[in-house]
Design a protein around this motif. Structure first.
Motif, PDB file in Angstrom:
ATOM      1  N   SER A 134       0.830  -1.206   0.000  1.00  0.00           N
ATOM      2  CA  SER A 134       0.000   0.000   0.000  1.00  0.00           C
ATOM      3  C   SER A 134       0.855   1.242   0.000  1.00  0.00           C
ATOM      4  CB  SER A 134      -0.899   0.017   1.242  1.00  0.00           C
ATOM      5  OG  SER A 134      -0.096   0.092   2.399  1.00  0.00           O
ATOM      6  N   LEU A 135       0.317   2.276  -0.585  1.00  0.00           N
ATOM      7  CA  LEU A 135       0.931   3.608  -0.505  1.00  0.00           C
ATOM      8  C   LEU A 135      -0.040   4.448   0.301  1.00  0.00           C
ATOM      9  CD1 LEU A 135       3.250   5.450  -1.603  1.00  0.00           C
ATOM     10  CD2 LEU A 135       1.586   6.254  -3.257  1.00  0.00           C
ATOM     11  N   ASP A 136       0.416   4.996   1.438  1.00  0.00           N
ATOM     12  CA  ASP A 136      -0.554   5.571   2.357  1.00  0.00           C
ATOM     13  C   ASP A 136      -0.810   7.047   2.169  1.00  0.00           C
ATOM     14  OD1 ASP A 136       1.734   6.636   3.329  1.00  0.00           O
ATOM     15  OD2 ASP A 136       1.528   5.875   5.360  1.00  0.00           O
ATOM     16  N   ALA A 137      -0.162   7.715   1.220  1.00  0.00           N
ATOM     17  CA  ALA A 137      -0.473   9.120   0.968  1.00  0.00           C
ATOM     18  C   ALA A 137       0.097   9.539  -0.363  1.00  0.00           C
ATOM     19  CB  ALA A 137       0.098  10.010   2.072  1.00  0.00           C
ATOM     20  N   LEU A 138      -0.566  10.473  -1.024  1.00  0.00           N
ATOM     21  CA  LEU A 138      -0.074  10.988  -2.304  1.00  0.00           C
ATOM     22  C   LEU A 138       0.526  12.364  -2.095  1.00  0.00           C
ATOM     23  CD1 LEU A 138       0.125  11.014  -5.401  1.00  0.00           C
ATOM     24  CD2 LEU A 138      -2.169  11.991  -5.452  1.00  0.00           C
ATOM     25  N   ASP A 139       1.727  12.572  -2.586  1.00  0.00           N
ATOM     26  CA  ASP A 139       2.345  13.888  -2.499  1.00  0.00           C
ATOM     27  C   ASP A 139       3.281  13.993  -3.684  1.00  0.00           C
ATOM     28  OD1 ASP A 139       3.082  16.379  -1.577  1.00  0.00           O
ATOM     29  OD2 ASP A 139       3.017  15.725   0.505  1.00  0.00           O
ATOM     30  N   ASN A 140       4.239  14.895  -3.651  1.00  0.00           N
ATOM     31  CA  ASN A 140       4.951  15.217  -4.876  1.00  0.00           C
ATOM     32  C   ASN A 140       5.847  14.107  -5.402  1.00  0.00           C
ATOM     33  OD1 ASN A 140       6.483  15.796  -2.517  1.00  0.00           O
ATOM     34  ND2 ASN A 140       7.930  16.938  -3.766  1.00  0.00           N
ATOM     35  N   ASP A 141       6.374  13.215  -4.553  1.00  0.00           N
ATOM     36  CA  ASP A 141       7.243  12.147  -5.050  1.00  0.00           C
ATOM     37  C   ASP A 141       6.532  11.235  -6.040  1.00  0.00           C
ATOM     38  OD1 ASP A 141       9.717  12.645  -4.067  1.00  0.00           O
ATOM     39  OD2 ASP A 141       9.814  10.910  -2.735  1.00  0.00           O
ATOM     40  N   VAL A 142       5.231  11.047  -5.865  1.00  0.00           N
ATOM     41  CA  VAL A 142       4.524  10.072  -6.678  1.00  0.00           C
ATOM     42  C   VAL A 142       4.595  10.412  -8.161  1.00  0.00           C
ATOM     43  CG1 VAL A 142       2.269  11.182  -6.566  1.00  0.00           C
ATOM     44  CG2 VAL A 142       2.390   8.716  -6.833  1.00  0.00           C
ATOM     45  N   VAL A 143       4.661  11.672  -8.513  1.00  0.00           N
ATOM     46  CA  VAL A 143       4.686  12.045  -9.909  1.00  0.00           C
ATOM     47  C   VAL A 143       6.078  11.935 -10.513  1.00  0.00           C
ATOM     48  CG1 VAL A 143       2.701  13.561  -9.656  1.00  0.00           C
ATOM     49  CG2 VAL A 143       4.992  14.501  -9.398  1.00  0.00           C
ATOM     50  N   ARG A 144       7.083  11.584  -9.705  1.00  0.00           N
ATOM     51  CA  ARG A 144       8.439  11.466 -10.223  1.00  0.00           C
ATOM     52  C   ARG A 144       8.940  10.032 -10.234  1.00  0.00           C
ATOM     53  NH1 ARG A 144       9.841  15.813  -6.540  1.00  0.00           N
ATOM     54  NH2 ARG A 144      11.349  14.461  -5.528  1.00  0.00           N
ATOM     55  N   LEU A 145       8.176   9.111  -9.662  1.00  0.00           N
ATOM     56  CA  LEU A 145       8.648   7.735  -9.581  1.00  0.00           C
ATOM     57  C   LEU A 145       8.680   7.079 -10.945  1.00  0.00           C
ATOM     58  CD1 LEU A 145       6.858   6.424  -6.374  1.00  0.00           C
ATOM     59  CD2 LEU A 145       9.266   6.963  -6.662  1.00  0.00           C
ATOM     60  N   ASP A 146       9.716   6.295 -11.178  1.00  0.00           N
ATOM     61  CA  ASP A 146       9.864   5.569 -12.423  1.00  0.00           C
ATOM     62  C   ASP A 146       8.953   4.344 -12.420  1.00  0.00           C
ATOM     63  OD1 ASP A 146      11.422   4.805 -14.949  1.00  0.00           O
ATOM     64  OD2 ASP A 146      11.777   3.070 -13.656  1.00  0.00           O
ATOM     65  N   ALA A 147       8.173   4.159 -13.483  1.00  0.00           N
ATOM     66  CA  ALA A 147       7.191   3.078 -13.533  1.00  0.00           C
ATOM     67  C   ALA A 147       7.835   1.704 -13.424  1.00  0.00           C
ATOM     68  CB  ALA A 147       6.385   3.178 -14.837  1.00  0.00           C
ATOM     69  N   GLN A 148       8.957   1.501 -14.105  1.00  0.00           N
ATOM     70  CA  GLN A 148       9.605   0.192 -14.076  1.00  0.00           C
ATOM     71  C   GLN A 148      10.152  -0.110 -12.683  1.00  0.00           C
ATOM     72  OE1 GLN A 148       9.497  -1.885 -16.798  1.00  0.00           O
ATOM     73  NE2 GLN A 148      10.149  -3.404 -15.283  1.00  0.00           N
ATOM     74  N   THR A 149      10.666   0.911 -12.007  1.00  0.00           N
ATOM     75  CA  THR A 149      11.160   0.720 -10.645  1.00  0.00           C
ATOM     76  C   THR A 149      10.032   0.292  -9.719  1.00  0.00           C
ATOM     77  OG1 THR A 149      12.957   2.310 -10.912  1.00  0.00           O
ATOM     78  CG2 THR A 149      12.229   1.859  -8.667  1.00  0.00           C
ATOM     79  N   VAL A 150       8.884   0.977  -9.802  1.00  0.00           N
ATOM     80  CA  VAL A 150       7.727   0.620  -8.984  1.00  0.00           C
ATOM     81  C   VAL A 150       7.297  -0.817  -9.264  1.00  0.00           C
ATOM     82  CG1 VAL A 150       5.296   1.102  -8.530  1.00  0.00           C
ATOM     83  CG2 VAL A 150       6.912   2.989  -8.774  1.00  0.00           C
ATOM     84  N   LYS A 151       7.244  -1.169 -10.529  1.00  0.00           N
ATOM     85  CA  LYS A 151       6.816  -2.518 -10.914  1.00  0.00           C
ATOM     86  C   LYS A 151       7.750  -3.578 -10.351  1.00  0.00           C
ATOM     87  CE  LYS A 151       5.994  -5.389 -15.008  1.00  0.00           C
ATOM     88  NZ  LYS A 151       5.993  -5.405 -16.503  1.00  0.00           N
ATOM     89  N   ASN A 152       9.054  -3.356 -10.465  1.00  0.00           N
ATOM     90  CA  ASN A 152      10.023  -4.354 -10.009  1.00  0.00           C
ATOM     91  C   ASN A 152      10.046  -4.476  -8.492  1.00  0.00           C
ATOM     92  OD1 ASN A 152      10.679  -4.764 -12.677  1.00  0.00           O
ATOM     93  ND2 ASN A 152      12.559  -3.568 -12.621  1.00  0.00           N
ATOM     94  N   VAL A 153       9.951  -3.328  -7.798  1.00  0.00           N
ATOM     95  CA  VAL A 153       9.946  -3.375  -6.336  1.00  0.00           C
ATOM     96  C   VAL A 153       8.715  -4.127  -5.830  1.00  0.00           C
ATOM     97  CG1 VAL A 153       9.729  -2.003  -4.228  1.00  0.00           C
ATOM     98  CG2 VAL A 153      11.338  -1.300  -6.003  1.00  0.00           C
ATOM     99  N   THR A 154       7.535  -3.796  -6.357  1.00  0.00           N
ATOM    100  CA  THR A 154       6.316  -4.438  -5.884  1.00  0.00           C
ATOM    101  C   THR A 154       6.297  -5.927  -6.205  1.00  0.00           C
ATOM    102  OG1 THR A 154       5.176  -3.741  -7.912  1.00  0.00           O
ATOM    103  CG2 THR A 154       4.949  -2.331  -5.990  1.00  0.00           C
TER     104      THR A 154
END
Length: 307
Positions: free
Chosen positions: A128-148
């Protein structure tokens, strides 16, 4: 009027190019990739960039120019929190999927439809991601996919971590537990295998994530938010930084100014050192001496890396 429009367009292009870049860029890159700098090279390009960086800084953008590189201090470029309902966040995620392989699309694909609600948490079949703030718009999609993927499968992961904008990437090994957003920053939380301790890495500084073949995996023993609160803050220090009035807005935001001096009580030491490095041309003094020595050492390291 036309000239003013061209200048504003160039400054806007520069700001967004630097905000969208995962690392500092050299002058030649700006001249080749940012509209408005065509035809400028060498000293001419450097002079124009110097004037433009000063202009955008006056407008409130924490841009930096040092050792042949330009960048925006994204840590200091905070945006107000955005609150979304489940339905609104889902729509934005779908829009990201349809439009590009961007960060919001990555969150939607990973199962995060509750992106924000002032600290509320909702867990589906993925972290889960418990809050939306400015970092979310800068995260790399492939990084998120691989980490999860590693989190879901309880798989140890290897990745590259950039500790500072001018530093070399470091290879790290972690048993990842999830991604947590705290005060506008997203952290990958887990067990640091090499240090044998809990750790939280800034998600925007992680790249080249891949699953390890090692079967071992250390599970969490407490809520991830607690881990971030305990780990991220790091050592604190009382300090005084001398910098002329009108300079160092980032420092003023966390300290108390009295003339040319800004006093800090219990401020994060690492943040203070890195911020003073970014403001080095304007900083006139730093106390205590050990903090000043760390700033000098980091500046010298950056100069050596550029040779």
């Amino acid at each position: 009027m036309a000239e003013d429009s061209a200048v504003n367009q160039r400054l806007t292009n520069l700001t967004f190019a630097l905000l969208g870049s995962p690392r500092p860029r050299d002058y030649d890159w700006v001249g080749s990739h940012v509209e408005g700098y065509e035809g400028r090279t060498g000293p001419t390009l450097a002079r124009q960039l110097s004037r433009d960086i000063l202009t955008v800084r006056r407008a409130g953008v924490p841009a930096r120019m040092e050792n042949g590189l330009v960048w925006v201090d994204k840590d200091a470029y905070e945006l107000p929190a955005i609150e979304l309902t489940d339905a609104e966040a889902t729509v934005l995620g779908l829009a990201g999927d349809l439009g590009s392989q961007g960060s919001l699309g990555a969150f939607a694909r990973s199962g995060w439809t509750k992106l924000a609600a002032s600290g509320a948490t909702r867990t589906f079949d993925s972290p889960s991601l418990d809050a939306l703030d400015n970092d979310v718009v800068r995260l790399d999609a492939q990084t998120v996919k691989n980490v999860t993927a590693c989190v879901r499968g309880n798989r140890r992961m290897v990745f590259d971590y950039l500790p500072a904008p001018l530093a070399e990437p470091q290879r790290r090994v972690m048993d990842p537990w999830g991604i947590v957003a705290v005060r506008g920053r997203a952290y990958v939380v887990g067990w640091d295998v090499e240090r044998g301790a809990e750790r939280a890495f800034r998600a925007t500084r992680i790249s080249n994530v891949r699953a390890s073949r090692e079967p071992d995996f250390t599970p969490p023993t407490r809520p991830l938010r607690q881990v971030v609160d305990d780990v991220v803050r790091g050592p604190v220090v009382d300090a005084v930084v001398s910098i002329p009035p009108g300079r160092g807005a980032e420092l003023e935001a966390r300290g108390t100014r009295d003339g040319a001096s800004i006093t800090f009580e219990g401020v994060e030491r690492d943040w203070l050192v890195r911020t003073c490095v970014g403001l080095a041309p304007d900083v006139e003094g730093i106390e205590p001496a050990d903090v000043r020595a760390d700033v000098i050492a980091l500046l010298e390291k950056g100069a050596e890396d550029d040779r």
